[in-house]
Design a protein around this motif. Structure first.
Motif, PDB file in Angstrom:
ATOM      1  N   THR A  42       0.869  -1.168   0.000  1.00  8.77           N
ATOM      2  CA  THR A  42       0.000   0.000   0.000  1.00  8.77           C
ATOM      3  C   THR A  42       0.905   1.216   0.000  1.00  8.77           C
ATOM      4  OG1 THR A  42      -1.614  -1.188   1.339  1.00  8.77           O
ATOM      5  CG2 THR A  42      -1.857   1.193   1.212  1.00  8.77           C
ATOM      6  N   ALA A  43       0.709   2.099  -0.948  1.00 12.84           N
ATOM      7  CA  ALA A  43       1.550   3.287  -1.044  1.00 12.84           C
ATOM      8  C   ALA A  43       0.671   4.523  -1.203  1.00 12.84           C
ATOM      9  CB  ALA A  43       2.506   3.177  -2.217  1.00 12.84           C
ATOM     10  N   THR A  44       1.096   5.608  -0.574  1.00 12.24           N
ATOM     11  CA  THR A  44       0.387   6.872  -0.759  1.00 12.24           C
ATOM     12  C   THR A  44       1.124   7.693  -1.807  1.00 12.24           C
ATOM     13  OG1 THR A  44       1.642   7.868   1.053  1.00 12.24           O
ATOM     14  CG2 THR A  44      -0.486   6.924   1.606  1.00 12.24           C
ATOM     15  N   ASN A  45       0.417   8.140  -2.811  1.00 18.06           N
ATOM     16  CA  ASN A  45       0.946   9.037  -3.845  1.00 18.06           C
ATOM     17  C   ASN A  45       2.093   8.450  -4.654  1.00 18.06           C
ATOM     18  OD1 ASN A  45      -0.850  10.999  -2.863  1.00 18.06           O
ATOM     19  ND2 ASN A  45       0.669  11.668  -1.360  1.00 18.06           N
ATOM     20  N   GLN A  46       2.197   7.158  -4.776  1.00 15.91           N
ATOM     21  CA  GLN A  46       3.316   6.602  -5.540  1.00 15.91           C
ATOM     22  C   GLN A  46       3.044   5.173  -5.981  1.00 15.91           C
ATOM     23  OE1 GLN A  46       6.823   6.388  -2.954  1.00 15.91           O
ATOM     24  NE2 GLN A  46       5.486   7.126  -1.348  1.00 15.91           N
ATOM     25  N   THR A  47       3.812   4.767  -6.960  1.00 16.82           N
ATOM     26  CA  THR A  47       3.766   3.403  -7.450  1.00 16.82           C
ATOM     27  C   THR A  47       4.968   2.660  -6.887  1.00 16.82           C
ATOM     28  OG1 THR A  47       2.739   4.149  -9.500  1.00 16.82           O
ATOM     29  CG2 THR A  47       3.760   1.979  -9.520  1.00 16.82           C
ATOM     30  N   VAL A  48       4.773   1.424  -6.499  1.00 21.47           N
ATOM     31  CA  VAL A  48       5.850   0.612  -5.934  1.00 21.47           C
ATOM     32  C   VAL A  48       6.145  -0.534  -6.894  1.00 21.47           C
ATOM     33  CG1 VAL A  48       6.522  -0.845  -4.002  1.00 21.47           C
ATOM     34  CG2 VAL A  48       5.138   1.185  -3.594  1.00 21.47           C
ATOM     35  N   SER A  49       7.429  -0.718  -7.193  1.00 25.78           N
ATOM     36  CA  SER A  49       7.811  -1.876  -8.002  1.00 25.78           C
ATOM     37  C   SER A  49       8.457  -2.913  -7.089  1.00 25.78           C
ATOM     38  CB  SER A  49       8.763  -1.475  -9.131  1.00 25.78           C
ATOM     39  OG  SER A  49       9.988  -1.030  -8.612  1.00 25.78           O
ATOM     40  N   ILE A  50       8.257  -4.182  -7.451  1.00 25.77           N
ATOM     41  CA  ILE A  50       8.744  -5.304  -6.656  1.00 25.77           C
ATOM     42  C   ILE A  50       9.672  -6.131  -7.533  1.00 25.77           C
ATOM     43  CG2 ILE A  50       8.066  -7.371  -5.387  1.00 25.77           C
ATOM     44  CD1 ILE A  50       5.212  -6.035  -5.229  1.00 25.77           C
ATOM     45  N   LEU A  51      10.869  -6.385  -7.039  1.00 27.28           N
ATOM     46  CA  LEU A  51      11.818  -7.242  -7.749  1.00 27.28           C
ATOM     47  C   LEU A  51      12.365  -8.270  -6.765  1.00 27.28           C
ATOM     48  CD1 LEU A  51      13.387  -7.879 -10.358  1.00 27.28           C
ATOM     49  CD2 LEU A  51      15.155  -6.307  -9.545  1.00 27.28           C
ATOM     50  N   TRP A  52      12.226  -9.551  -7.116  1.00 30.62           N
ATOM     51  CA  TRP A  52      12.711 -10.650  -6.276  1.00 30.62           C
ATOM     52  C   TRP A  52      14.124 -11.037  -6.670  1.00 30.62           C
ATOM     53  CZ3 TRP A  52       9.661 -11.998  -2.266  1.00 30.62           C
ATOM     54  CH2 TRP A  52       8.320 -11.642  -2.329  1.00 30.62           C
ATOM     55  N   SER A  53      14.844 -11.677  -5.754  1.00 25.42           N
ATOM     56  CA  SER A  53      16.223 -12.107  -6.023  1.00 25.42           C
ATOM     57  C   SER A  53      16.298 -13.110  -7.172  1.00 25.42           C
ATOM     58  CB  SER A  53      16.852 -12.701  -4.760  1.00 25.42           C
ATOM     59  OG  SER A  53      16.047 -13.736  -4.222  1.00 25.42           O
ATOM     60  N   SER A  54      15.194 -13.756  -7.499  1.00 24.51           N
ATOM     61  CA  SER A  54      15.153 -14.701  -8.621  1.00 24.51           C
ATOM     62  C   SER A  54      15.050 -13.982  -9.965  1.00 24.51           C
ATOM     63  CB  SER A  54      13.949 -15.632  -8.461  1.00 24.51           C
ATOM     64  OG  SER A  54      12.749 -14.869  -8.497  1.00 24.51           O
ATOM     65  N   GLY A  55      14.872 -12.641  -9.930  1.00 21.21           N
ATOM     66  CA  GLY A  55      14.698 -11.876 -11.151  1.00 21.21           C
ATOM     67  C   GLY A  55      13.239 -11.667 -11.515  1.00 21.21           C
ATOM     68  N   GLN A  56      12.336 -12.336 -10.812  1.00 18.22           N
ATOM     69  CA  GLN A  56      10.911 -12.185 -11.085  1.00 18.22           C
ATOM     70  C   GLN A  56      10.395 -10.895 -10.461  1.00 18.22           C
ATOM     71  OE1 GLN A  56      10.285 -16.247  -9.389  1.00 18.22           O
ATOM     72  NE2 GLN A  56       8.709 -16.354 -10.980  1.00 18.22           N
ATOM     73  N   SER A  57       9.323 -10.395 -11.018  1.00 20.99           N
ATOM     74  CA  SER A  57       8.632  -9.257 -10.432  1.00 20.99           C
ATOM     75  C   SER A  57       7.207  -9.705 -10.152  1.00 20.99           C
ATOM     76  CB  SER A  57       8.655  -8.062 -11.374  1.00 20.99           C
ATOM     77  OG  SER A  57       8.016  -8.399 -12.594  1.00 20.99           O
ATOM     78  N   GLY A  58       6.504  -8.937  -9.379  1.00 17.61           N
ATOM     79  CA  GLY A  58       5.123  -9.292  -9.068  1.00 17.61           C
ATOM     80  C   GLY A  58       4.954  -9.602  -7.600  1.00 17.61           C
ATOM     81  N   SER A  59       3.722  -9.808  -7.218  1.00 20.78           N
ATOM     82  CA  SER A  59       3.395  -9.909  -5.804  1.00 20.78           C
ATOM     83  C   SER A  59       3.420 -11.325  -5.235  1.00 20.78           C
ATOM     84  CB  SER A  59       2.018  -9.298  -5.546  1.00 20.78           C
ATOM     85  OG  SER A  59       1.041 -10.011  -6.279  1.00 20.78           O
ATOM     86  N   MET A  60       3.697 -12.356  -6.062  1.00 21.05           N
ATOM     87  CA  MET A  60       3.684 -13.717  -5.541  1.00 21.05           C
ATOM     88  C   MET A  60       4.729 -14.601  -6.208  1.00 21.05           C
ATOM     89  SD  MET A  60       0.553 -16.476  -5.347  1.00 21.05           S
ATOM     90  CE  MET A  60      -0.364 -15.535  -4.154  1.00 21.05           C
ATOM     91  N   LEU A  61       5.381 -15.417  -5.394  1.00 20.29           N
ATOM     92  CA  LEU A  61       6.259 -16.475  -5.884  1.00 20.29           C
ATOM     93  C   LEU A  61       5.659 -17.798  -5.428  1.00 20.29           C
ATOM     94  CD1 LEU A  61       9.834 -15.142  -4.980  1.00 20.29           C
ATOM     95  CD2 LEU A  61       8.658 -14.991  -7.176  1.00 20.29           C
ATOM     96  N   GLN A  62       5.642 -18.787  -6.319  1.00 21.84           N
ATOM     97  CA  GLN A  62       5.051 -20.088  -5.994  1.00 21.84           C
ATOM     98  C   GLN A  62       6.017 -21.212  -6.312  1.00 21.84           C
ATOM     99  OE1 GLN A  62       1.323 -20.477  -8.062  1.00 21.84           O
ATOM    100  NE2 GLN A  62       0.430 -18.701  -7.072  1.00 21.84           N
ATOM    101  N   ASN A  63       5.689 -22.403  -5.815  1.00 24.65           N
ATOM    102  CA  ASN A  63       6.472 -23.623  -6.053  1.00 24.65           C
ATOM    103  C   ASN A  63       7.909 -23.452  -5.574  1.00 24.65           C
ATOM    104  OD1 ASN A  63       4.173 -24.789  -7.247  1.00 24.65           O
ATOM    105  ND2 ASN A  63       4.675 -23.837  -9.191  1.00 24.65           N
TER     106      ASN A  63
END
Length: 117
Positions: A42-63
């Protein structure tokens, strides 16, 4: 499913604040990893980007197998935070016992002997 852990963090800077909650579900399979990590931001007045150590982006890692996983959150102002979360193994291994039961086998002349199966 296995054990679950969660952590909530809020970062405040001049441009607003970023709150995020990391949640993990441990691996419960010895055949195919099934751990899960998710993040809600949750961010106020901004966009947040997500980068995982695996190189994936996004809000979920599975398996996922057991181990530590790192993520970097970045906002449009260039502020970054690095965090980590771990997946554990919660595998219940089957109890396998190998044993044999002797069997009494008779012959036509009424003699008997033990035979292992």
């Amino acid at each position: 499913m296995g054990c679950q852990a969660s952590d909530t963090i809020t970062l405040t800077n001049q441009g607003g604040s970023i709150s995020y909650q990391l949640t993990s579900t441990d691996n419960t399979s010895c055949l195919m990893p099934n751990g899960i990590i998710s993040i809600d931001t949750t961010a106020t007045n901004q966009t947040v980007s997500i980068l995982w150590s695996s190189g994936q982006s996004g809000s979920m890692l599975q398996n996922l197998a057991a181990g530590s996983y790192y993520l970097t959150l970045s906002d449009v102002a260039g502020c970054k935070v690095v965090d980590s979360i771990s997946i554990q193994n919660q595998i219940i291994y089957p109890d396998i016992s190998l044993f044999s039961t002797p069997e009494i086998v008779g012959t036509m002349d009424n003699t008997s002997y033990l035979m292992q199966r």
